[in-house]
Scaffold this motif. Structure first.
Motif, mmCIF file in Angstrom:
data_model
loop_
_atom_site.group_PDB
_atom_site.id
_atom_site.type_symbol
_atom_site.label_atom_id
_atom_site.label_comp_id
_atom_site.label_asym_id
_atom_site.label_seq_id
_atom_site.Cartn_x
_atom_site.Cartn_y
_atom_site.Cartn_z
ATOM 1 N N ASN A 46 47.374 34.221 50.639
ATOM 2 C CA ASN A 46 45.926 34.385 50.684
ATOM 3 C C ASN A 46 45.346 33.875 49.374
ATOM 4 O OD1 ASN A 46 46.128 35.604 53.198
ATOM 5 N ND2 ASN A 46 46.516 37.599 52.250
ATOM 6 N N VAL A 47 44.412 32.922 49.481
ATOM 7 C CA VAL A 47 43.862 32.314 48.276
ATOM 8 C C VAL A 47 42.734 33.184 47.740
ATOM 9 C CG1 VAL A 47 42.746 30.269 47.367
ATOM 10 C CG2 VAL A 47 44.468 30.069 49.156
ATOM 11 N N ARG A 48 42.901 33.650 46.522
ATOM 12 C CA ARG A 48 41.875 34.512 45.930
ATOM 13 C C ARG A 48 41.673 34.129 44.474
ATOM 14 N NH1 ARG A 48 44.887 38.690 45.877
ATOM 15 N NH2 ARG A 48 43.415 40.160 44.977
ATOM 16 N N THR A 84 37.070 34.212 46.934
ATOM 17 C CA THR A 84 37.873 33.009 46.746
ATOM 18 C C THR A 84 37.769 32.444 45.328
ATOM 19 O OG1 THR A 84 37.369 32.510 49.041
ATOM 20 C CG2 THR A 84 38.379 30.740 47.755
ATOM 21 N N GLN A 142 41.271 26.038 51.427
ATOM 22 C CA GLN A 142 40.431 27.228 51.384
ATOM 23 C C GLN A 142 39.138 26.954 50.615
ATOM 24 O OE1 GLN A 142 41.300 30.187 52.728
ATOM 25 N NE2 GLN A 142 40.209 31.792 51.617
ATOM 26 N N ALA A 143 39.247 26.233 49.473
ATOM 27 C CA ALA A 143 38.076 25.956 48.637
ATOM 28 C C ALA A 143 37.059 25.119 49.409
ATOM 29 C CB ALA A 143 38.496 25.241 47.360
ATOM 30 N N VAL A 146 35.450 27.324 52.202
ATOM 31 C CA VAL A 146 34.529 28.367 51.750
ATOM 32 C C VAL A 146 33.268 27.769 51.135
ATOM 33 C CG1 VAL A 146 34.226 30.349 50.222
ATOM 34 C CG2 VAL A 146 36.366 30.037 51.470
#
Lengths: 379, 316
Positions: A46-48, A84, A142-143, A146
């Motif tokens: 999970n990208v955080r 994110t 993901q970036a 989002v």
């Protein structure tokens, strides 16, 4: 002549070997558990909190000399509120922004050009530049998603006004792993890979060791049948493998709190087919290898495709057709499916019998190959 | 019935013929020494007789069983011990014995009885609980022999059983072999030691796939042509052996002379009988203590036969 002549003798001897070298046995047993601990704690897909740098020129045109504009600040606040991104720095030139990216300090950089606020005010399309470090594909993906989402959301808000209801709302629901926990996804598949250590490797070593010491030559002059010899060799390691499965499942369940939705007994039973294939592969390797180093290399050659083709890390559906086809020959493919099936989806025998059957058949085929090679080795 | 009958045995590996039509017969209770240089086909022959290497031609019977027809039955009937003493180092003496017993399908009370019997015979009571890897070479060898004897084989194949073992242990092993052969067990032994060859009751010498000598040690020494025609061998023990050698070499009738310990081995023309030679030596001041006629050593025999065969091969 009794085809299993010598089977009991082999089991007797192998058990003694294992008990004599207790340290090696415990080590072999513990290694997969250690690996599970390392991977279970370290891997989080999970990208955080991706480090993000902001270059905001939009304030320049407003004439007040301060960086940023109210419009860009709103956008930045939304970035900050998304889990994110972690905005750690404001930069003041393209060069500085570039440097942050090249040095790897920033994974994402967001640039608001001087026209940003002006274009928005005039009702023209304002542009935001988002730079994404592509060296990690999951972070990049993901970036992009989002930031796109935030942009779209901001656009809608400006078009429809603050209070207006959105015409369509999509509500995704992730089944089987609702919290999207990485251990839930990774650990069940990993069981398949970890089991190779205590099965394929240990059996391969144990036969090759006899070759090196010359005891195999002695066994060949006795009436022991090749099939009995091999089954006798793998039986103790089979027992070890079953114990390992139980230990891994307990570990996964209690330490990493991955719930097992299906029947753990069924899982153990189905994994025994997988253990069987791996053990026979170990024997096959040992008929080929003449030293433990050689056996190690061959075992590695089996293990790497297992990791990459089984779907444990990379989804099989995205593979080019040739690799997709090859993945059907990799036993770990079926085990990953069985393991994820029982643990995550709560699948039962009706869904998984075919995987288990394929594994069993593969095992028999490999065993027959090994016996054949073994017989030709005698001669 | 003979214990081993090899009839025109052939083994080819592609174009290479490792064993080229050899025949021999070993009687029950014999200690059959199978000699020859490295690479001459000894191990290949053993592997064929043990039923683990198919024959390319000919037939072999071991204990009355046709090896080509029923190799499994042969394997159950024979014992085999290699120079590596295939023991499991991490298993104790007792565990090694038990394992090899089980391998031959011995279980329960019968296994225990056989183990007790073997333990007494190889005298290893003291070390039963010791790991095989911690035994000395001599004890390893005895244990390996014991493991090979558990199932009461009638024929035992020993491939260089004494390589790298100290002389005392070698002597003890041979004493054991004699005792066992007295009980009717047949031994097929390969060795490079000539003193061991002397102790065999029957010898065969294989040279590049062919047997070039077959008989008792005494018969082999009397083979024609080993001692050149119209010559004889003498062993002369003398006080100052180097001086004696010098004198002996000056006598024309002495074809060759070499020192062996305190004595001289000489090859002498028949024209000069023993009395005449001793006189001549005494005249030239040699103090002779003892003179006796000598048969060629087995080493002489094998070296001579090998050279002769080599010349034949080169001529062909």
């Amino acid at each position: 002549m009794n085809p299993m002549l010598g089977f009991r003798a082999m089991v007797y001897k192998e058990v003694l070997h294992a008990l004599r070298d207790r340290f090696a046995l415990i080590f072999a047993f513990m290694m997969p558990l250690f690996q599970m601990v390392i991977l279970g704690f370290a891997v989080d897909t999970n990208v955080r909190q991706v480090p993000t740098a902001i270059f905001d020129q939009s304030g320049l045109t407003s004439g007040d000399g301060t960086a940023g504009s109210s419009a860009s600040r709103e956008f930045i606040d939304r970035l900050r509120n998304a889990d994110t991104f972690h905005v750690y720095k404001f930069v003041h030139s393209d060069a500085e922004m570039n440097e942050e990216m090249v040095a790897g300090r920033a994974r994402v950089a967001v640039k608001f050009p001087p026209e940003f606020a002006r274009d928005l005010l005039r009702g023209e399309t304002a542009q935001v530049l988002v730079l994404v470090d592509g060296s990690d594909s999951s972070v990049a993906g993901q970036a992009v998603t989002v930031t796109g989402q935030i942009g779209l959301d901001e656009s809608l808000r400006r078009l429809l006004g603050e209070q207006a209801a959105r015409p369509i709302e999509v509500r995704p629901k992730i089944m089987f792993n609702p919290a999207s926990r990485s251990p839930n996804f990774f650990l069940p598949g990993m069981v398949a890979i970890l089991l190779i250590f205590v099965t394929t490797m240990l059996t391969a070593f144990s036969v090759v060791r006899e070759k090196e010491r010359g005891t195999l030559e002695q066994l060949l002059v006795t009436p022991v049948r090749p099939l009995a010899l091999m089954l006798g060799k793998i039986t103790p390691y089979f027992a070890l493998g079953v114990a390992e499965v139980c230990a891994l499942l307990l570990f996964m369940n209690f330490v990493f709190e991955v719930p097992i939705h299906g029947n753990p007994l069924l899982l153990t039973l189905l994994s025994s087919c997988y253990l069987f294939v791996n053990l026979t592969i170990g024997v096959l390797i040992s008929t080929k290898a003449n030293s433990q180093a050689e056996a190690m290399q061959l075992a590695m050659m089996i293990m790497l495709p297992s990791i990459f083709l089984s779907g444990y890390i990379f989804p099989r559906d995205n593979m080019p057709w040739i690799f997709f086809g090859l993945s059907y020959l990799v036993p770990a493919t079926y085990m990953v499916n069985i393991s994820r099936g029982v643990i995550l989806r709560g699948a039962g025998p009706a869904e998984l019998w075919l995987d288990a059957l394929v594994l069993f058949v593969l095992g028999v085929v490999v065993l027959l190959l090994a016996v054949r090679r073994f017989k030709s080795m005698i001669v | 019935m003979a214990a081993i009958i090899a009839d025109n045995l052939v083994r080819r590996f592609d174009a290479f013929t490792a064993v080229d039509g050899i025949s021999f017969t070993v009687q029950p209770g014999e200690i059959f020494g199978f000699l020859g240089p490295n690479g001459s086909g000894k191990t290949v022959t053993i592997k064929m007789l043990c039923g683990i290497l198919p024959l390319s031609g000919g037939t072999a019977h071991v204990d009355g069983i046709d090896v080509g027809q029923d190799p499994d039955a042969v394997r159950a009937r024979i014992g085999y011990m290699s120079q590596k003493f295939a023991l499991y180092d991490d298993l104790t003496v007792r565990e090694n014995l038990r394992f090899y017993g089980m391998v031959y399908d011995l279980y329960g009370r019968r296994l225990e009885r056989r183990m007790d019997d073997i333990i007494a015979r190889i005298n290893i009571e003291t070390y039963l609980g010791r790991q095989a890897g911690k035994l000395s070479g001599g004890w390893k060898q005895r244990l390996a022999l014991g493991c090979a004897l558990l199932h009461e084989p009638t024929v035992l194949f020993l491939d260089e059983p004494t390589a790298g073992i100290d002389p005392v242990a070698r002597r003890q092993l041979w004493d054991l072999l004699f005792e066992l052969s007295g009980h009717g067990i047949t031994f097929f032994v390969t060795t490079h030691y000539m003193d061991e060859a002397e102790r065999c009751s029957h010898l065969a010498y294989i040279y590049y796939g062919r047997i070039i000598a077959d008989g008792t040690p005494a018969e082999l020494r009397r083979l024609p042509g080993i001692t050149p025609e119209r010559t004889y061998r003498l062993e002369i023990t003398a006080g100052e052996v180097t001086a004696a050698l010098r004198q002996a070499r000056q006598i024309p009738a002495v074809r060759s002379a070499t020192i062996f310990g305190r004595s001289i081995h000489a090859l002498v023309d028949d024209a000069c009988p023993q009395d005449q030679l001793t006189q001549m030596l005494t005249h030239s001041g040699v103090k002779i203590e003892e003179v006796r006629t000598l048969l060629p050593s087995l080493e002489d025999v094998f070296v001579e036969l090998s050279e002769r065969r080599q010349k034949e091969l080169e001529a062909a």
